[in-house]
Scaffold this active site. Structure first.
Site, short mmCIF file in Angstrom:
data_model
loop_
_atom_site.label_atom_id
_atom_site.label_comp_id
_atom_site.label_asym_id
_atom_site.label_seq_id
_atom_site.Cartn_x
_atom_site.Cartn_y
_atom_site.Cartn_z
N ASP A 162 32.84 -76.43 -45.26
CA ASP A 162 31.69 -77.16 -45.40
C ASP A 162 31.38 -77.74 -46.82
O ASP A 162 32.26 -77.21 -47.61
CB ASP A 162 30.47 -76.46 -44.69
CG ASP A 162 29.52 -77.46 -44.36
OD1 ASP A 162 29.42 -78.71 -44.79
OD2 ASP A 162 28.72 -77.10 -43.41
C1 BGC Z 1 26.69 -80.14 -43.64
C2 BGC Z 1 27.76 -80.57 -42.72
C3 BGC Z 1 28.43 -81.99 -43.20
C4 BGC Z 1 28.70 -82.00 -44.51
C5 BGC Z 1 28.95 -83.47 -44.92
C6 BGC Z 1 26.96 -80.47 -44.92
O1 BGC Z 1 25.80 -80.35 -45.79
O2 BGC Z 1 26.41 -78.97 -43.37
O3 BGC Z 1 27.61 -80.58 -41.40
O4 BGC Z 1 29.22 -82.60 -42.51
O5 BGC Z 1 27.36 -81.66 -45.24
O6 BGC Z 1 28.28 -84.40 -44.77
#
Ligand code: BGC
Length: 711
Positions: free
Chosen positions: A236
């Site tokens: 993540d």
């Molecule tokens: C989120 C993810 C997301 C990523 C990129 C993060 O803050 O938890 O779900 O895919 O950002 O956008």
């Protein structure tokens, strides 16, 4: 040559620097953060990683997300939870195809659209991004989205695993025993892996003491060892991993989205022998072989720019918005149910601050900057033949006067991205040491050159009033409607018996304090760019509601398992959702799987068709009313072990013409009935006496029971 072998060849031609280059995002940290925060970069360009031009390796180009492409001004579909309420995998596959098509056109080749974390509690801030509380239902819908997306882009399923609370996601440890993990929190991930998903995103939280991006148990033993996953794992974003060497050894392939922890620490760890080149090679090979596996699709020309926001996608968004509306209550006034509004109705009064608002849901990573959105008020004004009058409800006395002069009233109540959604808060403050002191100059130069190449389409117009940063929303502080909404509902309903309440929210809202005072209630979610027309189709009877709740709505929050949005550690067990309520003897206000229709159905001739490799149940759905409609037949299983929670094991949405009948078959493969053996650390095949309940929701007193001995 098979992709894995061809990838091995390519990797053997890479220099050590090129291999390390593939293990994190290609952008420098500080320049990347500046682009994202100061220039709305998140909505302009995908995040690129593992691109090696010398060898023709295109790398990944990631973009979210769950309700549509976040780049540009793309089509915003109803949120995932709304789509879950359709109980229609075929429709979800079409949504996936449309989102995938737009993403590809906008320059992405990988998307984090497939969020399948379980809704353990409706206060979870990102509830709207997933499909609900039940592992089987979540898995089937997530697999359908994956199928659709992967006609155009690679899909990434997230957040692996146990990420069902938001505010504490950067710090919380989830304690979960092996049985609960494998029977409740992982089956839907496995289902999406079986569907061939290209990538998995690790969660921020830790599970049983290991950060998910550094968990050998999750990423290697379970995902690859037990499930045979052949794709790649990404972290993540930004604060997704802490220990470069540990994450590599555990099986995490790419740190996203910047050159951050690994770029600083992996070379040293390899020199010291704290990390192994075999693991580097294996990770790069997995990424490259996945790119080769999807090579034909990714090599095809992207669809023309005209597909972004095209009529076909808008029509689909409208269809889904209508299909997602759950009719929760529809009482008769003077002998006739209040909905659908009779065609002879001359005037409707619409109330509430949200009725005229573009209310698309989360303002964080799933935010879609769609500029062509039709509100509930727009929808009713366009579709209703009579007069539509509007009051924002801020003055109760004024609202009551309007209510008394209208034939029917529609009160729109609920939440916005300010009340629930993604949340970052001060997570960064304790983790600032993870950021590099500065960027590498050569990398910045290449990055800035790549930004100069962005096409004009990548400069989207900003949706008005969007949050800066992701630090609002978060976990909900209450499951009730805001006090002014409740006051407005009561005042309007006291004046006009034909009052319909429309709820906009990402998951369950407790309605018990006012439900009996209104004639009708519908859950309309964050309905996307055609929320208004889709809802109008249902209120006016052009579409017969067929949605079913993807979670239970409790009478009282105290009926649910505990939720602590500030927890540092938290135990997840096998008990939440409809099966928790049943065990606790709490009758839900509306059960999982529940939803009304404008017609009536009967389930007859329900029986066992076959007990070969699982069971197949069959029966007949009769539409006993005078409007075409659709029923969702649901099959629940009680396992031989009295301690095991019951499960949803199959469902089928069946359209039946007024007065007609259709037969159905629901197949339940034996694997869906497996349990986890915590001693052997494997699944235990189903055996013994199973009781299957075939009905119309999880608490249907008219369900038919079928007993089958699977030994
Ligand atoms: C989120 C993810 C997301 C990523 C990129 C993060 O803050 O938890 O779900 O895919 O950002 O956008």
């Amino acid at each position: 040559m098979a992709p894995a072998a061809a990838a091995g060849e390519l990797v053997s031609q890479m220099t050590p620097e090129e291999r390390l280059w593939c293990l994190d995002g290609d952008a420098p940290t500080w320049a990347g953060l500046a682009f994202m925060h100061q220039e709305n970069g998140y909505h302009k360009a995908p995040f690129v990683a593992a691109q090696v031009e010398r060898l023709g390796i295109p790398g990944i180009a990631f973009s979210d997300g769950p309700r549509g492409a976040v780049i540009g001004n793309a089509t915003c579909f109803p949120v995932t939870m709304a789509r879950a309420a359709t109980w229609d995998p075929a429709l979800e596959e079409r949504v996936g195809e449309a989102i995938g098509r737009e993403l590809r056109t906008l320059g992405a080749n990988l998307t984090g659209a497939v969020c399948v974390n379980l809704l353990r509690h409706p206060a979870w801030g990102r509830a709207q991004e997933t499909y609900g509380e039940d592992p089987h239902h979540v898995g089937e819908l997530g697999a359908a989205l994956t199928r659709g997306l992967q006609r155009h882009v690679m899909a990434c399923v997230k957040h692996f695993a146990c990420n069902s609370m938001e505010n504490a996601r950067f710090s919380v440890d989830i304690e979960v025993d092996e049985v609960a993990l494998h029977e409740v929190y992982l089956p839907h991930f496995r289902r999406v892996v079986d569907e061939g998903v290209a990538a998995v995103m690790s969660a921020y939280n830790s599970v049983n003491g290991d950060w998910c991006a550094e968990s050998t148990n999750l990423l290697t033993d379970v995902l690859r060892g037990e499930w045979g996953f052949e794709g790649y794992v990404i972290s993540d974003w930004i604060l997704g991993l802490r220990d470069a060497a540990k994450s590599l050894g555990a099986g995490l392939d790419i740190e996203m989205p910047y050159r951050m922890v690994r770029a600083q620490h992996l070379p040293g760890a390899l020199d010291r022998g704290d990390a192994r080149w075999e693991d580097v090679n294996a990770a790069v090979t997995r990424v490259v072989s996945s790119l080769l596996r999807f090579g034909e699709m990714l090599g095809a020309p992207a669809p023309p720019i005209g597909v972004v926001g095209c009529d076909e996608h808008r029509q689909l968004a409208r269809q889904v918005a209508g299909r997602a509306v759950v009719l929760l209550r529809n009482e008769a006034v003077e002998g006739t149910p209040v909905l659908p509004l009779p065609s002879a109705t001359k005037s409707v009064a619409v109330f509430g601050r949200l009725a005229g608002a573009v209310n698309l849901g989360d303002g964080g990573s799933s935010d879609v900057w769609d500029l062509d959105c039709h509100t509930i008020l727009d929808g009713l004004r366009a579709e209703f033949a009579g007069e539509v009058r509007y009051d924002d409800g801020s003055d109760t006395a004024r609202a009551v006067t309007l209510a008394s002069n209208a034939e029917a009233c529609v009160v729109v109540a609920g939440y916005t991205y300010r009340d629930e959604g993604e949340y970052i808060g001060d997570a960064g403050s304790g983790l600032a040491h993870l950021l590099p002191p500065s960027d590498e100059p050569g990398v910045v130069e290449a990055y800035e050159a790549s930004l100069r190449d962005l096409r004009s389409v990548d400069a989207p117009e900003r949706l008005s009033e969007r949050p800066k940063g992701f630090s609002i929303g978060g976990d909900r502080s209450s499951l009730r409607l805001p006090d002014p909404d409740v006051e407005l509902i009561r005042a309007v309903a006291a004046e006009n018996p034909r009052t319909v309440v429309v709820i906009q929210a990402g998951s369950a809202v407790i309605v018990s304090e006012w439900a009996d005072s209104v004639a009708a209630i519908v859950q309309a979610w964050y309905g996307g760019c055609r929320a208004g027309p889709g809802l109008a189709d249902v209120l006016l009877g052009k579409v017969n509601p067929s949605a079913r709740l993807p979670f239970s709505v409790p009478v009282d929050e105290a009926d649910l398992p505990a939720f602590d949005r500030d927890a540092t550690s938290f135990r997840y067990d096998r008990w939440h959702g409809w099966w928790h309520l049943a065990r606790a003897g709490r009758k839900p206000a509306f059960p999982f799987g529940f939803g009304l229709s404008y017609t009536t159905f009967a389930l007859t001739h329900v029986g066992l068709l076959s007990a070969h490799d699982g069971v197949t149940v069959t029966g007949t759905v009769s539409n006993t009313g005078d409007m075409d409609g659709a029923e969702v037949v649901q099959v629940y299983a009680e396992l031989p072990d009295p301690e095991a929670p019951p499960r949803l094991v199959g469902f089928s949405r069946i359209e039946v013409a007024a007065g007609g009948k259709e037969t159905f078959e629901v197949r339940v493969p034996r694997r869906r009935l497996e349990t986890r053996d915590p001693v052997a650390h494997t699944s235990r095949p189903a055996s013994g006496r199973h009781r299957f309940l075939v009905g119309r929701h999880a608490c249907d007193p008219e369900s038919t029971a079928i007993e089958v001995d699977l030994s």
